[in-house]
Design a protein around this motif. Structure first.
Motif, PDB file in Angstrom:
ATOM      1  N   PHE A  13     -17.426 -10.106  31.226  1.00 27.89           N
ATOM      2  CA  PHE A  13     -16.691  -8.974  31.793  1.00 27.89           C
ATOM      3  C   PHE A  13     -17.393  -7.673  31.425  1.00 27.89           C
ATOM      4  CE2 PHE A  13     -12.720 -11.774  31.328  1.00 27.89           C
ATOM      5  CZ  PHE A  13     -12.798 -12.171  32.658  1.00 27.89           C
ATOM      6  N   PHE A  52     -12.310  -3.981  33.519  1.00 27.35           N
ATOM      7  CA  PHE A  52     -11.116  -3.566  32.764  1.00 27.35           C
ATOM      8  C   PHE A  52     -10.395  -2.460  33.539  1.00 27.35           C
ATOM      9  CE2 PHE A  52     -13.737  -5.710  29.817  1.00 27.35           C
ATOM     10  CZ  PHE A  52     -12.980  -6.090  28.726  1.00 27.35           C
ATOM     11  N   PRO A 101      -9.044  -7.655  31.426  1.00 21.90           N
ATOM     12  CA  PRO A 101      -8.868  -8.503  32.615  1.00 21.90           C
ATOM     13  C   PRO A 101      -7.731  -9.524  32.465  1.00 21.90           C
ATOM     14  CG  PRO A 101     -11.187  -8.314  32.077  1.00 21.90           C
ATOM     15  CD  PRO A 101     -10.440  -7.686  30.942  1.00 21.90           C
ATOM     16  N   ALA A 102      -7.375  -9.868  31.206  1.00 26.96           N
ATOM     17  CA  ALA A 102      -6.262 -10.808  31.012  1.00 26.96           C
ATOM     18  C   ALA A 102      -4.918 -10.083  31.077  1.00 26.96           C
ATOM     19  CB  ALA A 102      -6.410 -11.514  29.672  1.00 26.96           C
ATOM     20  N   LEU A 111      -5.216  -2.554  25.469  1.00 31.95           N
ATOM     21  CA  LEU A 111      -6.213  -2.437  24.406  1.00 31.95           C
ATOM     22  C   LEU A 111      -5.835  -1.291  23.476  1.00 31.95           C
ATOM     23  CD1 LEU A 111      -9.451  -2.784  26.597  1.00 31.95           C
ATOM     24  CD2 LEU A 111      -8.277  -4.581  25.327  1.00 31.95           C
ATOM     25  N   ARG A 148     -11.518 -15.763  26.895  1.00 28.68           N
ATOM     26  CA  ARG A 148     -12.421 -15.338  25.819  1.00 28.68           C
ATOM     27  C   ARG A 148     -13.899 -15.656  26.122  1.00 28.68           C
ATOM     28  NH1 ARG A 148     -12.369 -14.284  20.170  1.00 28.68           N
ATOM     29  NH2 ARG A 148     -14.338 -14.986  19.347  1.00 28.68           N
ATOM     30  N   CYS A 198     -15.487 -13.099  28.123  1.00 24.46           N
ATOM     31  CA  CYS A 198     -15.323 -11.731  27.631  1.00 24.46           C
ATOM     32  C   CYS A 198     -16.181 -11.438  26.401  1.00 24.46           C
ATOM     33  CB  CYS A 198     -13.847 -11.514  27.313  1.00 24.46           C
ATOM     34  SG  CYS A 198     -13.393  -9.812  27.101  1.00 24.46           S
ATOM     35  N   ILE A 199     -16.306 -12.412  25.499  1.00 26.97           N
ATOM     36  CA  ILE A 199     -16.981 -12.170  24.219  1.00 26.97           C
ATOM     37  C   ILE A 199     -18.171 -13.115  24.081  1.00 26.97           C
ATOM     38  CG2 ILE A 199     -16.650 -12.226  21.698  1.00 26.97           C
ATOM     39  CD1 ILE A 199     -13.690 -11.543  22.224  1.00 26.97           C
TER      40      ILE A 199
HETATM   41  S1  SF4 Z   1     -10.845 -11.749  25.027  1.00 23.61           S
HETATM   42 FE1  SF4 Z   1      -9.419 -10.143  24.469  1.00 23.61          FE
HETATM   43  S2  SF4 Z   1     -10.077  -8.383  25.656  1.00 23.61           S
HETATM   44 FE2  SF4 Z   1     -11.056 -10.147  26.533  1.00 23.61          FE
HETATM   45  S3  SF4 Z   1      -9.770 -10.757  28.211  1.00 23.61           S
HETATM   46 FE3  SF4 Z   1      -9.135 -11.932  26.429  1.00 23.61          FE
HETATM   47  S4  SF4 Z   1      -7.533 -10.743  25.457  1.00 23.61           S
HETATM   48 FE4  SF4 Z   1      -8.559  -9.416  26.888  1.00 23.61          FE
END
Ligand code: SF4
Length: 280
Positions: free
Chosen positions: A132, A137, A149-150, A154, A186, A189-190
């Motif tokens: 992402f 966002f 996005p979920a 934040l 996740r 995203c990360i």
């Molecule tokens: S990892 Fe955290 S920031 Fe990313 S979409 Fe999921 S909840 Fe949202």
């Protein structure tokens, strides 16, 4: 120890070397070098306004054109895309096609470009994982709020964060650790599995006046501009290739800006003589 204070450290395919930067302007019809000079400076982009002024004067003096920069289209690589250059070109109404360094990522034609790289025996297409980006966002810069996005809100980590000498202001946000750890998105995203939560910064322009970089980007993101730019590769690069491989100018062999500049121009002159011979 021999030194040359007018030279500079240059990044090259052989690592960092002490040297000069040879710059040339080439016409796309006959590949004639219409302007050339050398600089003891790695930042060639900083010379664009001066290059255009010199080119104009040179063509005027030679009786080629009274106003060459307003009668032709000018292309340059993405290294020349900066605020000062774009401001100069837009304010002087010069028809330039200079992309930013992300122009390919916005072009659908490059989406599958990775598949065509290095086809060796064990080659497999590389599909890089997409994460992402800030655009995915939801951000409200007036309220300084954002959600991911979920759909989770934040936390504001840093408000009115300054970047690029205050030209841009941003808000930095972070996800909530417990939520991010259990999030089903996740993976998208990360990047690092050890990272506890996602961080993201949103920037908006904080100074008054036109945004020259964006104006240049908008101009570039059209089919006509991209076609115009695509001609650059076949215009200037063969000239550099010819000077290096046929004329043997792999590196400057002299010291001092004046001598190096003369050497560079002489090589360009010899190249031009060869081209003129072909034209006659
Ligand atoms: S990892 Fe955290 S920031 Fe990313 S979409 Fe999921 S909840 Fe949202």
């Amino acid at each position: 120890m021999i030194t040359d204070n007018e030279s500079a450290k240059m990044l090259s395919s052989h690592g960092v070397i002490q040297g000069y930067n040879g710059i040339a302007a080439v016409d796309d019809k006959n590949q004639i070098v219409v302007w050339a000079d050398a600089y003891g400076d790695i930042n060639e982009a900083g010379h664009l306004p001066q290059i255009l002024q010199d080119l104009e004067k040179q063509c005027k003096d030679a009786g080629i054109s009274e106003d060459i920069v307003h009668t032709v289209a000018i292309t340059a690589d993405s290294g020349f895309h900066n605020e000062v250059n774009m401001k100069y070109c837009i304010e002087h109404e010069i028809d330039t096609y200079i992309p930013d360094n992300k122009f390919r990522s916005r072009d659908v034609r490059f989406e599958s470009s990775g598949e065509h790289k290095k086809k060796t025996a064990n080659w497999r297409p590389v599909h890089s994982k997409k994460y992402f980006a800030p655009e995915d966002f939801h951000y409200n810069h007036k309220k300084h709020t954002a959600s991911c996005p979920a759909g989770h809100p934040l936390r504001l980590n840093m408000k009115n964060y300054k970047a690029e000498d205050g030209k841009y202001t941003g808000d930095r946000f972070r996800g909530i650790e417990k939520v991010c750890r259990e999030c089903t998105l996740r993976d998208k995203c990360i990047r690092n599995p050890q990272t506890p939560f996602r961080q993201v910064t949103f920037f908006h322009r904080s100074i008054e006046g036109p945004d020259f970089l964006n104006m240049a980007k908008e101009k570039f993101d059209t089919a006509t501009s991209r076609t115009m730019y695509s001609r650059r590769m076949g215009t200037v690069e063969p000239v550099f290739g010819h000077l290096r491989s046929t004329k043997g100018l792999n590196h400057f062999t002299l010291r001092g800006l004046k001598k190096v500049s003369t050497q560079w121009r002489l090589f360009c002159l010899v190249h031009n003589i060869g081209k003129l011979k072909l034209c006659w």
